[in-house]
Design a protein around this motif. Sequence first.
Motif, PDB file in Angstrom:
ATOM      1  N   CYS A   1     -44.103 -27.228 -25.847  1.00 37.27           N
ATOM      2  CA  CYS A   1     -43.944 -25.501 -25.468  1.00 37.27           C
ATOM      3  C   CYS A   1     -44.761 -25.774 -25.247  1.00 37.27           C
ATOM      4  CB  CYS A   1     -43.530 -24.590 -27.038  1.00 37.27           C
ATOM      5  SG  CYS A   1     -42.236 -24.493 -26.983  1.00 37.27           S
ATOM      6  N   ALA A   2     -46.346 -25.754 -25.338  1.00 36.33           N
ATOM      7  CA  ALA A   2     -47.594 -25.321 -24.230  1.00 36.33           C
ATOM      8  C   ALA A   2     -47.811 -25.552 -23.225  1.00 36.33           C
ATOM      9  CB  ALA A   2     -49.013 -26.147 -25.296  1.00 36.33           C
ATOM     10  N   SER A   3     -47.038 -26.963 -22.764  1.00 40.68           N
ATOM     11  CA  SER A   3     -46.882 -27.757 -21.334  1.00 40.68           C
ATOM     12  C   SER A   3     -45.457 -26.909 -20.510  1.00 40.68           C
ATOM     13  CB  SER A   3     -46.290 -29.328 -21.394  1.00 40.68           C
ATOM     14  OG  SER A   3     -47.328 -29.398 -21.671  1.00 40.68           O
ATOM     15  N   LEU A   4     -44.712 -25.966 -21.194  1.00 44.86           N
ATOM     16  CA  LEU A   4     -43.685 -25.260 -20.807  1.00 44.86           C
ATOM     17  C   LEU A   4     -44.542 -23.762 -20.626  1.00 44.86           C
ATOM     18  CD1 LEU A   4     -40.477 -25.695 -23.205  1.00 44.86           C
ATOM     19  CD2 LEU A   4     -40.665 -25.735 -20.742  1.00 44.86           C
ATOM     20  N   PHE A   5     -45.380 -23.035 -21.347  1.00 44.67           N
ATOM     21  CA  PHE A   5     -46.114 -22.136 -20.478  1.00 44.67           C
ATOM     22  C   PHE A   5     -46.544 -22.357 -19.975  1.00 44.67           C
ATOM     23  CE2 PHE A   5     -45.279 -20.549 -25.240  1.00 44.67           C
ATOM     24  CZ  PHE A   5     -44.631 -19.523 -24.971  1.00 44.67           C
ATOM     25  N   LEU A   6     -47.628 -23.403 -19.355  1.00 44.78           N
ATOM     26  CA  LEU A   6     -48.067 -23.560 -18.672  1.00 44.78           C
ATOM     27  C   LEU A   6     -47.765 -24.135 -17.597  1.00 44.78           C
ATOM     28  CD1 LEU A   6     -51.588 -26.571 -19.011  1.00 44.78           C
ATOM     29  CD2 LEU A   6     -49.326 -26.744 -17.060  1.00 44.78           C
ATOM     30  N   ALA A   7     -46.588 -24.376 -17.325  1.00 42.22           N
ATOM     31  CA  ALA A   7     -45.918 -24.873 -15.849  1.00 42.22           C
ATOM     32  C   ALA A   7     -44.935 -23.979 -15.834  1.00 42.22           C
ATOM     33  CB  ALA A   7     -44.887 -26.476 -16.181  1.00 42.22           C
ATOM     34  N   LEU A   8     -43.779 -22.716 -16.584  1.00 40.58           N
ATOM     35  CA  LEU A   8     -43.819 -21.932 -16.429  1.00 40.58           C
ATOM     36  C   LEU A   8     -45.163 -20.721 -16.115  1.00 40.58           C
ATOM     37  CD1 LEU A   8     -41.166 -20.933 -19.492  1.00 40.58           C
ATOM     38  CD2 LEU A   8     -40.814 -21.500 -16.328  1.00 40.58           C
ATOM     39  N   ALA A   9     -45.756 -20.405 -15.801  1.00 42.97           N
ATOM     40  CA  ALA A   9     -46.943 -19.452 -15.497  1.00 42.97           C
ATOM     41  C   ALA A   9     -47.766 -20.166 -14.375  1.00 42.97           C
ATOM     42  CB  ALA A   9     -48.510 -19.164 -16.231  1.00 42.97           C
ATOM     43  N   THR A  10     -47.098 -21.319 -13.807  1.00 48.35           N
ATOM     44  CA  THR A  10     -48.173 -21.600 -13.198  1.00 48.35           C
ATOM     45  C   THR A  10     -46.771 -21.920 -11.607  1.00 48.35           C
ATOM     46  OG1 THR A  10     -49.208 -23.238 -13.813  1.00 48.35           O
ATOM     47  CG2 THR A  10     -48.462 -23.855 -11.004  1.00 48.35           C
ATOM     48  N   VAL A  11     -45.656 -21.729 -12.100  1.00 48.14           N
ATOM     49  CA  VAL A  11     -44.563 -21.543 -10.668  1.00 48.14           C
ATOM     50  C   VAL A  11     -44.530 -20.351 -11.432  1.00 48.14           C
ATOM     51  CG1 VAL A  11     -44.317 -24.309 -11.296  1.00 48.14           C
ATOM     52  CG2 VAL A  11     -42.960 -22.152 -12.182  1.00 48.14           C
ATOM     53  N   LEU A  12     -44.625 -19.470 -11.667  1.00 48.78           N
ATOM     54  CA  LEU A  12     -43.911 -18.341 -11.670  1.00 48.78           C
ATOM     55  C   LEU A  12     -44.361 -17.239 -10.986  1.00 48.78           C
ATOM     56  CD1 LEU A  12     -41.744 -17.317 -15.188  1.00 48.78           C
ATOM     57  CD2 LEU A  12     -40.618 -18.398 -12.838  1.00 48.78           C
ATOM     58  N   CYS A  13     -45.753 -16.852 -11.250  1.00 49.73           N
ATOM     59  CA  CYS A  13     -47.219 -16.087 -10.994  1.00 49.73           C
ATOM     60  C   CYS A  13     -48.087 -16.749  -9.967  1.00 49.73           C
ATOM     61  CB  CYS A  13     -47.787 -15.756 -12.351  1.00 49.73           C
ATOM     62  SG  CYS A  13     -46.488 -15.563 -13.259  1.00 49.73           S
ATOM     63  N   GLU A  14     -48.784 -15.712  -9.579  1.00 43.10           N
ATOM     64  CA  GLU A  14     -49.601 -16.431  -8.668  1.00 43.10           C
ATOM     65  C   GLU A  14     -51.191 -15.687  -8.970  1.00 43.10           C
ATOM     66  OE1 GLU A  14     -49.140 -17.129  -5.705  1.00 43.10           O
ATOM     67  OE2 GLU A  14     -47.268 -16.451  -4.862  1.00 43.10           O
ATOM     68  N   VAL A  15     -52.089 -16.298  -8.463  1.00 42.75           N
ATOM     69  CA  VAL A  15     -53.719 -16.042  -9.379  1.00 42.75           C
ATOM     70  C   VAL A  15     -53.687 -14.995  -9.704  1.00 42.75           C
ATOM     71  CG1 VAL A  15     -55.482 -16.236  -8.582  1.00 42.75           C
ATOM     72  CG2 VAL A  15     -54.365 -18.334  -8.350  1.00 42.75           C
ATOM     73  N   GLY A  16     -54.497 -14.609 -10.889  1.00 40.70           N
ATOM     74  CA  GLY A  16     -54.580 -13.193 -11.231  1.00 40.70           C
ATOM     75  C   GLY A  16     -53.482 -12.398 -11.719  1.00 40.70           C
ATOM     76  N   GLU A  17     -52.001 -12.553 -11.857  1.00 39.88           N
ATOM     77  CA  GLU A  17     -50.941 -11.643 -11.960  1.00 39.88           C
ATOM     78  C   GLU A  17     -50.715 -11.955 -13.210  1.00 39.88           C
ATOM     79  OE1 GLU A  17     -48.408 -11.663  -8.294  1.00 39.88           O
ATOM     80  OE2 GLU A  17     -48.132 -13.707 -10.308  1.00 39.88           O
ATOM     81  N   ALA A  18     -49.737 -10.898 -14.384  1.00 44.35           N
ATOM     82  CA  ALA A  18     -50.044 -11.413 -15.909  1.00 44.35           C
ATOM     83  C   ALA A  18     -48.483 -11.659 -16.255  1.00 44.35           C
ATOM     84  CB  ALA A  18     -50.710 -10.396 -16.033  1.00 44.35           C
ATOM     85  N   PHE A  19     -48.544 -11.808 -17.197  1.00 38.56           N
ATOM     86  CA  PHE A  19     -47.233 -11.278 -18.343  1.00 38.56           C
ATOM     87  C   PHE A  19     -47.720 -10.605 -19.462  1.00 38.56           C
ATOM     88  CE2 PHE A  19     -46.907 -15.841 -17.558  1.00 38.56           C
ATOM     89  CZ  PHE A  19     -45.419 -15.741 -16.648  1.00 38.56           C
TER      90      PHE A  19
END
Length: 499
Positions: free
Chosen positions: A166-184
């Motif tokens: 799941c660490a890779s899942l969080f990493l991948a989803l953050a990368t493909v869903l967000c621009e640099v500096g955006e937030a969850f």
Amino acid sequence: MFTLPPMESEAPAARLGSAATQHVASLEGECPRKTDWKLPGLYGVGDPIAMCSLDISCLSCRGRVIKWFWDSAEEGYRTYHGDEYDEDRNPSGIINLGTSENKLCFDLLSSRLSQSDMLQVQPALLQYPDWRGHPFLREEVAKFLSYYCKSLAPLKAENVVVLNGCASLFLALATVLCEVGEAFLVPTPYYGAITQHVYLYGNVRLAYVYLDSAVTGPDTRPFQLTVEKLELALQGVESEGVKVKGLILINPQNPLGNIYSPGEMQDFLGFAKRHKLHVIVDEVYMLSVFEESLGYHSILSLERLPDPQRTHVMWSTSKDFGMSGLRFSTLYTENRDVATAVAALCPYHGVSGLLQYQMAQLLRDHDWIDRVYLPENHARLKAAHAYVSEELRALGVPFLRGGAGFFLWVDLRKGCRGSAGCWKADPGPQRTSLPVTPRTPASSSGDEAATAREQPLSPPAGDRSRLPAGFPVWLCPQELRLLFWVTAGHAHPYRTGVS
């Protein structure tokens, strides 16, 4: 409406939750709030770069932060592995109080994984796979999730992507869903390693929805998340110029050990839809609900998702099956573009063909899972939970009762604040959380039980006081803002996304 049992120390009984929420979590023996402790506002925004003071000219800024994350975690691991506790050989050694692993059922898992149907080698398993996962595995994952998540319609293999944890899942989803500096958005307290996961590739931040342990009325409970709190946090974060792209929900919750009801989940998803936010739902503890009265429901069991194209569900064998070392996780999303983008990262975060075959064999064995593994795992988790609960009651330590995961949330303000021989917490706006992993009576091997966090840090030098055996515990002297790892009764501060 659920009514708390009588308090076991000085605090009066409180009434928590309504019938609709289906929660039985309660705070036993809550100690009075200290009026001189300044509490934070309704929201906050993490900044990993601000936490890092390393000056290494050969690394980029992001490289320095990555190294800082690694060094902070490895310091504790090195100290622990160099002086591990053993009841006979090293009784004054360090107990690992910071790794979220369920070691209660190794005997069952070892027996099942050693059977002949798990030990096949085929040519296709040694070659490059479909990076989403071999088709035979994704079919089994879809069937497994359909069955155990109780989906109203069969889930589709084409919506499944397989990664190594799941660490890779969080990493991948953050990368493909967000621009640099955006937030969850993420409600606190939460699994703090998410801070690192979402930052490493995409430079994505976390925006905290601060929750409080106070019970303010007959239909409230500690750390209760509401749509109103989400709205206020979203407004506050965006007023500071930070774009919020999504919401992270952990259900069952880590580290509180309670759950969100179907009604609450629908409300949170409705909030996200109104603001066009993605929702990442982490259900990694969905089969570790050992109190049936909680009535846990997977998000995949809901009749209709408000925004299925922005709802992404993750699950892993790491917690529910005690296989954190095998590195296997699944993403289920109906958004084909998201699935394809995540799959593009699978060459760097993929699962070996041999492990994919083993996982397919395991997940299709519903008879063993239902008749052997789950009943025994739940019984051992429940026994360990009861053991530590009794120890805490005997010590007069208040705690939040849950019925899922590997956690107890413990309030040590009264006993630890300024006590001789104890660490002293900062009385300022920061808050404190302490994950503890005592040994479990249910483990015949003597290994420590499952715990609340992934990354232990080293303790200060000094006495290594013994802790009562039992269930993994989260200690909360000042509720939560500054995260601590605890080993052998001591704490070492480390700022994370919880801060």
